[in-house]
Design an enzyme around this catalytic site. Structure first.
Site, PDB file in Angstrom:
ATOM      1  N   LEU A  48       0.819  -1.216   0.000  1.00 17.82           N
ATOM      2  CA  LEU A  48       0.000   0.000   0.000  1.00 17.82           C
ATOM      3  C   LEU A  48       0.854   1.267   0.000  1.00 17.82           C
ATOM      4  O   LEU A  48       1.633   1.489   0.917  1.00 17.82           O
ATOM      5  CB  LEU A  48      -0.881  -0.028   1.262  1.00 17.82           C
ATOM      6  CG  LEU A  48      -1.725   1.213   1.510  1.00 17.82           C
ATOM      7  CD1 LEU A  48      -2.757   1.402   0.432  1.00 17.82           C
ATOM      8  CD2 LEU A  48      -2.372   1.136   2.881  1.00 17.82           C
ATOM      9  N   ASP A  49       0.670   2.103  -0.991  1.00 19.95           N
ATOM     10  CA  ASP A  49       1.343   3.409  -1.059  1.00 19.95           C
ATOM     11  C   ASP A  49       2.864   3.309  -1.010  1.00 19.95           C
ATOM     12  O   ASP A  49       3.533   4.260  -0.635  1.00 19.95           O
ATOM     13  CB  ASP A  49       0.852   4.332   0.076  1.00 19.95           C
ATOM     14  CG  ASP A  49      -0.645   4.583  -0.016  1.00 19.95           C
ATOM     15  OD1 ASP A  49      -1.178   4.540  -1.132  1.00 19.95           O
ATOM     16  OD2 ASP A  49      -1.274   4.806   1.027  1.00 19.95           O
ATOM     17  N   GLU A  50       3.400   2.164  -1.376  1.00 16.58           N
ATOM     18  CA  GLU A  50       4.853   2.033  -1.346  1.00 16.58           C
ATOM     19  C   GLU A  50       5.455   1.750  -2.708  1.00 16.58           C
ATOM     20  O   GLU A  50       6.626   1.404  -2.826  1.00 16.58           O
ATOM     21  CB  GLU A  50       5.270   0.947  -0.337  1.00 16.58           C
ATOM     22  CG  GLU A  50       4.817   1.291   1.059  1.00 16.58           C
ATOM     23  CD  GLU A  50       5.637   0.628   2.143  1.00 16.58           C
ATOM     24  OE1 GLU A  50       6.498  -0.205   1.829  1.00 16.58           O
ATOM     25  OE2 GLU A  50       5.389   0.964   3.309  1.00 16.58           O
TER      26      GLU A  50
END
Lengths: 282, 282, 282, 282
Positions: C225-227
């Protein structure tokens, strides 16, 4: 929800001691609450400016009467009005980016204004306005004297009685007569960081000069081309790899952003015009 | 020239109607002029904050007494003081850029503070301070318990009694005891746009993550590492061509600029700390 | 006009002396002109990256064969394709600003992609897409397992076979299975300057932390997530006067701008993904 | 450490197919490695520009001979030199901020140049240079013809034979004769975002015009005042609260930053001058 809308109080007067005390006490005594108040004293002209958002039930006539009694200086300007949505008419030519931006904000209720109509000296953008059910008036300059062209526009504007006229990449110069009819009510976006590159083809000028920043300026229109009071400006970096076309393209992003910001400030009654400059309470 | 220095009035209290009226009238009745006043109401906590610059001859004790009588709420904080230059002690390690920047501003009378002394846990920067006749104390951490190290620093600080302590790339973590001794009086520059990359080696972290912006944060130090109230932040663009070393180099430019800006705000009494955040009247 | 479209050549390989000579000579011998070529050597991994725009008539198969013969290293990646418009499908929830921005650019032929369809887990934005004759698929998550929800989306995507999927404020987390089906082909806009404020409600987090900048991040979606690899980031200044709502509003301006920029880079084949980072030839 | 220093190769020539192939192959055949190479073709003038950093042992004479044989066009400019530190002389008047910045960078070995001397038409900054053991020459303009003043400066410059002359807020206009003696070797910082506010007192002009951004420009000096090729520009936002003095103060921060950046580009041989513009390989 908001049964008593906020009111906006604008004051411009010669500075003297005690103004804030006078105004705030007067409002307090009328059971009005100052939600936010911002002041500025111009040390050059010794002029006091203030903008207050006021909550509470009030009679505009009564409060203005009281305020005028407190000030009693004939150069004082006091304005008090409910913070309601304004109406605008947008003038365009062929480029869509500023108009598109305003129409989308309008459609999703984010503009803080009613777009009454769009006037174009070309009909290029009519199909866009049609999608959003905004009246479009094609007023061509072809085979016409400029005075006649402006007469047609003024007649159309009379129908809509807009609070403000927005020049969203309108590529014709307006006469002093037209401007005088809407003093301080015409907002323009100029595609350069003024005063650099006033006049025609600013990106071409910028490319030729080899600048490393380009920008845009939202300003109020006065009689002198691109010399009206500046509301908002922004710049972006460019380099030698930018062709004129790429500067134009990158510039569009700044233009629509600066126009939207400048217009927001005007529509929220945050802009004072004084001495060809703006005082902005944001 | 300025025989009566301006005074700075800071007020923090629960919000209610009439505060501005009360304060401004009280000052007016004492023949004091509000040069500039800025207010803010935090809608979350319903707290009123104001900062005023006041011109005129006054007795701090007398005006504070009158103000306290007007407010009479035990959570009210009223501060009134002449706008005089503060004193600071700067803590450093090996990097010069923030210290150099502050020393040059100080030398040319642009810092709004007296640098009483510099403390370094290395002696790298002693020759720089020597050029400008600023006392340098080398307090090494070698062969020492951390508590002993801090004790030496606290003893040295006691000599100078600074209004503020500036951590200008001081690379040691301070204990809660040290921080408590100078509550809200320690300003740090952290080399990232917090809360991203707290802790050690932020540029290395940033490089590994492949961010396209880096930045710096000036904040007030509290007990939690890099989690104190933020005063100022700035970012700059980077790209894949930046090595860690180039990020460090580019970051230095932002760090010194953000620290100078954050420190200016503090030294001019423009910063309120509330609820681990800052309210800044600039 | 452009009878022979430009081709884009992308090379990633272990660095060694003579690569530029090899490539440029091979192209020259095939009567191809390098309009622009940019290279980068990652000193950490010792990897060479290049992107060239090539003019001239060519057989993709033939040139690729020659290039592969020249390199003969099995970790070499060579990609050669005509610089043609890509196709995209956009996933949305309720917020319009990113979708509006892309639709307007698409409508005026400024997007460099065909929007094949929009999929919404709410139907809020259907009326907007309808105005521009873009197919809208409402795939609700109500009364459904997440796997079923994603299955429906994957089935719909199969119809359109898009080159890229754009998450334009799509507020659901995609499973690793979904992401794997479109590896490095899903572009997301996250409403914070990552890695700060990953996850839900970044503006609420930012407000609580009291940051002085907010921002947005366009990135490629991977399993974490979001990485995923960051393509573009921008920040804007905020202060204590911003409520969460005002941060959201100001943030929308950055989000749509960063997504448009990030997407442009992807659509023009300017983005290499390597080691969870991007190398961008702009 | 670096026994064989890198060399910088600069090429400017009419564009034609195969240039990159020719150059890169020639270098490869001489066992030289291209560390980084950047090219640009100006489509307006059809000129090819390139800058390469070259590693390996080489004879400048031999490689230049080979390159000249390959190009054989009399408008071709080929420059090849070791990437060594340049020398500069700095001209100042009274303001310290740009000089301070350069001296600090110099002192900590971050400037990539030797400051041979400082010349001031006032002696205000002599005490600063003394602290860092940099020769200061006070050449007053009092009771002197301008030609005599410049003669004294030219005589002093002859002693130091600097690679570049840096005007770090030097407030006198140089004659065409002086400029001709150091063609493309004089770097100036102008305190506005040119072409806006050329000439004297730009901040006063900016204040009067009511702009919302101010800025600074580093440029190469030619015969026309403030019209030389621009190397770097930056702007910062201002508002109506800025007095002229505050604009000056804020502007100083940008000026020193832009001059440092512009100078870095020049000192690292990254700047081509062509047609009164710069092509910069950064």
């Amino acid at each position: 929800m908001q049964t008593n809308p906020h009111h906006i109080l604008l004051i411009k007067c010669p500075d003297r001691a005690g103004i804030i005390s006078t105004v705030s006490t007067l409002l307090f005594q009328n059971n009005l609450n100052i939600v936010v108040m911002k002041e500025f004293v111009d040390p050059v002209t010794n002029t006091f400016f203030a903008r207050a958002e006021i909550a509470g039930k009030l009679s505009v006539t009564e409060i203005k009467k009281q305020l005028n009694q407190s000030f009693q200086h004939n150069s004082t300007v006091i304005d008090l009005k409910p913070s309601t949505k304004k109406s605008i008419v947008i003038l365009v030519t062929k480029e869509h980016h500023c108009l598109s931006d305003l129409i989308i904000r309008h459609h999703f209720n984010e503009l803080n204004a009613y777009i009454k109509a769009v006037i174009g000296n070309h009909n290029t953008l009519e199909s866009l306005t049609a999608k959003f059910n905004i009246p479009f008036h094609h007023i061509s300059i072809e085979n016409k004297m400029h005075v006649e062209f402006e007469k047609e526009m003024l007649d159309t504007l009379k129908i809509y009685q807009p609070d403000y006229i927005v020049l969203a990449k309108f590529m014709r110069i307006l006469t002093p007569e037209f401007v005088a009819a809407y003093e301080n009510k015409i907002i323009n976006i100029h595609h350069s960081f003024l005063p650099a590159f006033a006049g025609a083809n600013p990106y071409k000028q910028a490319h030729k000069r080899g600048v490393k920043v380009i920008g845009a300026t939202a300003h109020i229109v006065n009689n002198l081309l691109d010399e009206g009071p500046i509301i908002a400006q922004k710049t972006i970096p460019v380099d030698h790899e930018y062709s004129v076309e790429q500067m134009v393209k990158a510039g569009h992003e700044v233009e629509k952003s600066v126009l939207a910001e400048g217009l927001r400030l005007v529509l929220e009654d945050r802009v004072f015009v004084s001495d060809n400059k703006t005082i902005i309470f944001n």
